[in-house]
Design a protein around this motif. Structure first.
Motif, short mmCIF file in Angstrom:
data_model
loop_
_atom_site.label_atom_id
_atom_site.label_comp_id
_atom_site.label_asym_id
_atom_site.label_seq_id
_atom_site.Cartn_x
_atom_site.Cartn_y
_atom_site.Cartn_z
N UNK A 71 24.87 61.13 -1.84
CA UNK A 71 23.53 60.55 -1.90
C UNK A 71 22.62 61.17 -2.96
N UNK A 72 23.00 62.34 -3.50
CA UNK A 72 22.16 63.00 -4.47
C UNK A 72 21.08 63.86 -3.81
N UNK A 73 20.21 64.46 -4.65
CA UNK A 73 19.22 65.42 -4.17
C UNK A 73 17.90 64.78 -3.74
N UNK A 74 17.77 63.48 -3.89
CA UNK A 74 16.54 62.81 -3.45
C UNK A 74 16.49 62.80 -1.91
N UNK A 75 15.33 63.10 -1.39
CA UNK A 75 15.17 63.06 0.07
C UNK A 75 15.98 64.10 0.81
N UNK A 76 15.96 65.34 0.31
CA UNK A 76 16.72 66.40 1.00
C UNK A 76 16.24 66.60 2.43
N UNK A 77 14.93 66.56 2.64
CA UNK A 77 14.39 66.78 3.98
C UNK A 77 14.92 65.77 4.98
N UNK A 78 14.80 64.47 4.72
CA UNK A 78 15.36 63.48 5.65
C UNK A 78 16.87 63.59 5.83
N UNK A 79 17.59 63.91 4.75
CA UNK A 79 19.03 64.09 4.87
C UNK A 79 19.35 65.23 5.83
N UNK A 80 18.63 66.34 5.69
CA UNK A 80 18.87 67.48 6.55
C UNK A 80 18.50 67.15 7.99
N UNK A 81 17.40 66.45 8.19
CA UNK A 81 16.98 66.09 9.55
C UNK A 81 18.04 65.25 10.24
N UNK A 82 18.64 64.32 9.51
CA UNK A 82 19.68 63.47 10.10
C UNK A 82 20.90 64.30 10.49
N UNK A 83 21.26 65.25 9.63
CA UNK A 83 22.42 66.11 9.91
C UNK A 83 22.16 66.98 11.13
N UNK A 84 20.98 67.55 11.18
CA UNK A 84 20.64 68.41 12.32
C UNK A 84 20.66 67.64 13.63
N UNK A 85 20.12 66.44 13.60
CA UNK A 85 20.08 65.64 14.81
C UNK A 85 21.48 65.23 15.25
N UNK A 86 22.31 64.85 14.30
CA UNK A 86 23.67 64.41 14.63
C UNK A 86 24.53 65.52 15.20
N UNK A 87 24.37 66.74 14.66
CA UNK A 87 25.26 67.84 15.03
C UNK A 87 24.56 68.92 15.88
N UNK A 88 23.32 68.71 16.24
CA UNK A 88 22.55 69.68 17.04
C UNK A 88 22.56 71.06 16.39
#
Length: 498
Positions: free
Chosen positions: A385-402
């Motif tokens: 996905x590239x480096x755009x929107x790192x914050x939302x990408x990280x939030x999705x990962x954290x939510x998916x994997x706790x």
């Protein structure tokens, strides 16, 4: 150049009749172990590419046995020599963990007391040093001046290549702080501990380590040495200057070898950890005291135990040995797990990888210490996905994997790796994410400002250097850069010559 995971299941098995329930149950742990090994291998290979680590060893100790031992990459870039199980790596300051064990062995023998002043064992010390206890030396709360200049990496005094002159010079320096008031890592503590060990054991420090730890643990190839010594099987050590590898010229003066100087392998350190936890080296009560974090004079916990950094105190407790940002081992006493990762890259920071590896064995650990795994998954997502929107990408990962957020230090290291690769805009994105997650970090704002300078964004740099100084009035780097940038901002542009 990385080892490939060997196939462990025969293709012919696909054509056999389905296994019985009993056989399936018997095969389940094997399949689970293979999945764990595959996951760890993929993670380590990815991180080696990310961090430009030439060679790496790993050993995992679980329930008193080495359950995983793997070697990756090259031990010598010059000669293309692969890493094998016999390769030896510098463990640098992780040597201090073995020094802690040595002191506790003398405590068991009744030859040393942790609460005794060092002057009981060493005569002729400066008056201010004499009341410092052995425990304060081990956990770096002594307040003694450092015999090693941390800024230059050289010995103190006018003759930085002369150990005797340096030892004389450091004894003339004032105390850094009142003993017990705070923590400050320094090498003087371990120079004194080596002298205590030698006087109370009646033998040279290196011999006491060899006889008291290497031999009973079965560490036949481990020993002491630096670039001046011939060490068979020694992996070369490197650092990165920009994108170029350079040789590390290791210099561990003999008088400082209680603080650094051991060369070992992951497998041999795994044997040592097994011996340590099985009672071969220390009694259980001595081991418990070894790993008990120190306490400051105001009652707050110190960051170190007796020679061992205390990584975590609650839940999935961890103590460690960390050296040169290239070698590390963690012990998780509550989980009966220990992990050793050794590399030949100064700055490879394997200590940032160990919790992620541990999470493959103790999944619940990831909820407490899975930030590095979150960072790893974020890097995988960026590939798509590239480096755009790192914050939302990280939030999705954290939510998916706790998972928790990546550690500030890991984000900082990632950003600087990108700067070194001249990927300035990507580095800016990472540093901005770090400041978003850790807004009160002076270091984070300093790093973002530095990336802003690299990108030519003077306004961004000034803004975040100012914020860094607001958070840490003693940040000399930020103060100096801010003065220069503000001076440039006020200076009229130079006239153009036509």
């Amino acid at each position: 150049m990385l080892n490939r995971l060997p196939l462990s299941m025969l293709v012919a098995a696909l054509f056999m009749s389905p296994p019985s329930a009993e056989a399936a149950n018997a095969m389940a742990p094997v399949a689970q172990a293979e999945n764990v090994e595959q996951g760890i291998t993929a993670f380590l290979q990815s991180e080696m590419r990310e961090r430009d680590i030439p060679g790496l060893q790993i050993a995992v100790v679980r329930h008193g046995k080495v359950v995983l031992s793997r070697n990756f990459g090259v031990a010598s870039l010059q000669y293309g020599v692969p890493v094998t199980g016999a390769s030896l790596f510098s463990i640098n300051s992780a040597t201090k963990s073995l020094t802690g064990v040595a002191v506790m062995q003398l405590v068991q023998q009744g030859k040393v007391e942790l609460d005794a002043p060092v002057s009981r064992y060493i005569a002729g010390l400066p008056q201010a040093w004499q009341s410092v206890t052995i425990a304060r030396l081990l956990d770096h709360t002594s307040g003694l001046p450092d015999v090693l200049n941390q800024a230059t990496g050289k010995l103190v005094g006018p003759q930085p290549d002369d150990p005797e002159a340096a030892w004389k010079a450091v004894q003339a320096l004032p105390m850094d702080f009142v003993t017990g008031q705070r923590f400050r890592y320094n090498q003087t503590n371990y120079v004194l501990l080596a002298q205590v060990i030698e006087r109370q054991s009646g033998m040279p420090y290196v011999d006491f380590i060899r006889q008291g730890q290497f031999v009973p643990a079965g560490m036949r190839h481990s020993g002491f040495g630096d670039a001046k010594d011939v060490v068979p099987g020694k992996a070369s050590s490197y650092y990165l200057a920009g994108q170029e590898y350079r040789n590390v010229i290791e210099d561990f003066p003999v008088f400082m070898r209680a603080g650094a100087g051991i060369n070992s392998s992951a497998d041999e350190l795994g044997k040592w950890l097994i011996a340590l936890q099985s009672g071969k080296l220390l009694k259980p009560e001595s081991l418990a005291r070894l790993w008990q974090p120190g306490t400051l004079a105001d009652g707050k916990p110190a960051p170190w135990a007796l020679g061992w950094p205390a990584i975590r105190r609650d839940g999935h407790r961890a103590v460690a040995g960390i050296g040169g940002a290239r070698s590390a081992f963690y012990v998780y006493p509550n989980d009966d797990l220990a992990i050793v990762i050794l590399t030949n890259l100064a700055g490879g920071q394997p200590e940032q990888l160990i919790d992620t590896v541990a999470g493959f064995y103790v999944p619940a650990l990831r909820q407490q210490a899975g930030g590095a795994y979150a960072g790893y998954l974020l890097r995988q997502a960026i590939g798509r996905k590239g480096f755009d929107g790192l914050g939302p990408q990280l939030s999705a990962i954290r939510q998916q994997h706790a998972l928790p957020n990546p550690d500030e230090g890991e984000l900082n290291a990632w950003g600087y790796r990108l700067l070194r690769q001249q990927r300035t805009s990507d580095a800016l994105a990472v540093f901005k994410l770090a400041v978003q997650l850790y807004p009160d970090s002076a270091n984070g704002h300093d790093s973002l400002a530095e990336a802003g300078e690299a990108a030519g964004d003077q306004a961004l740099a000034i803004s975040h250097y100012r914020r860094s100084v607001e958070l840490d009035a003693d940040n000399g780097h930020a103060i100096e850069r801010l003065k220069q940038l503000e001076k440039n901002e006020k200076s009229p542009a130079s006239p153009q010559i036509r």
